[in-house]
Design a protein around this motif. Structure first.
Motif, PDB file in Angstrom:
ATOM      1  N   ARG A  24      -3.704  -6.772   2.471  1.00 46.31           N
ATOM      2  CA  ARG A  24      -2.891  -5.774   3.165  1.00 46.31           C
ATOM      3  C   ARG A  24      -2.332  -6.362   4.468  1.00 46.31           C
ATOM      4  N   ARG A  25      -3.189  -7.082   5.178  1.00 45.34           N
ATOM      5  CA  ARG A  25      -2.774  -7.699   6.450  1.00 45.34           C
ATOM      6  C   ARG A  25      -1.713  -8.780   6.220  1.00 45.34           C
ATOM      7  N   ASP A  51       0.349  -8.961   3.761  1.00 46.67           N
ATOM      8  CA  ASP A  51       1.547  -8.233   3.338  1.00 46.67           C
ATOM      9  C   ASP A  51       2.296  -7.696   4.562  1.00 46.67           C
ATOM     10  N   GLU A  52       1.550  -7.071   5.442  1.00 45.09           N
ATOM     11  CA  GLU A  52       2.121  -6.472   6.655  1.00 45.09           C
ATOM     12  C   GLU A  52       2.783  -7.533   7.539  1.00 45.09           C
ATOM     13  N   LYS A  95       6.023  -9.117   5.655  1.00 44.10           N
ATOM     14  CA  LYS A  95       7.094  -8.205   5.245  1.00 44.10           C
ATOM     15  C   LYS A  95       8.391  -8.352   6.057  1.00 44.10           C
ATOM     16  N   TYR A 104       5.582 -11.327   0.707  1.00 47.21           N
ATOM     17  CA  TYR A 104       4.570 -10.353   0.299  1.00 47.21           C
ATOM     18  C   TYR A 104       3.334 -11.069  -0.224  1.00 47.21           C
TER      19      TYR A 104
END
Length: 107
Positions: free
Chosen positions: A86-87, A89-90, A93, A98
């Motif tokens: 998740r990190r 990806d964030e 982005k 991704y």
């Protein structure tokens, strides 16, 4: 037998468990971040490194696709693996990147 979530990450953990990987010892995991091109890849690399990740940017010779590989030594914990993805990806982005999975070299 340990129960694993039914998603892709859970299935990879289940496979590693069945192969006898020690879940009580930290493992060297590689997280992949797909990047659109070299320029964005270098920006992602800089961002991830400044956030504490150890990363390398590589281009696949056949597909010519760019990938940022981040190595992290951690326990094989489902929630923590999801959080790292998740990190990543964030952070990637803004550069059209991704999180694109993870893996573990088994020797």
């Amino acid at each position: 037998m340990t129960a694993f979530p039914k998603d892709e990450d859970g299935q990879v953990l289940k496979m590693l468990y069945k192969q006898g990987v020690n879940f009580k010892e930290p493992q060297d995991l590689d997280f992949m971040v797909a990047v659109p091109d070299k320029k964005n890849g270098e920006a992602i690399l800089k961002t991830l490194r400044s956030s504490g990740f150890t990363c390398e940017l590589e281009q696949d010779e056949e597909t010519e696709e760019w990938t940022c590989y981040c190595s992290i030594t951690m326990l094989l914990n489902y929630e923590e693996i999801i959080e790292v993805q998740r990190r990543l990806d964030e952070l990637s982005k803004p550069y059209d990147g991704y999180a694109d999975g993870w893996g573990l070299m088994i020797y």
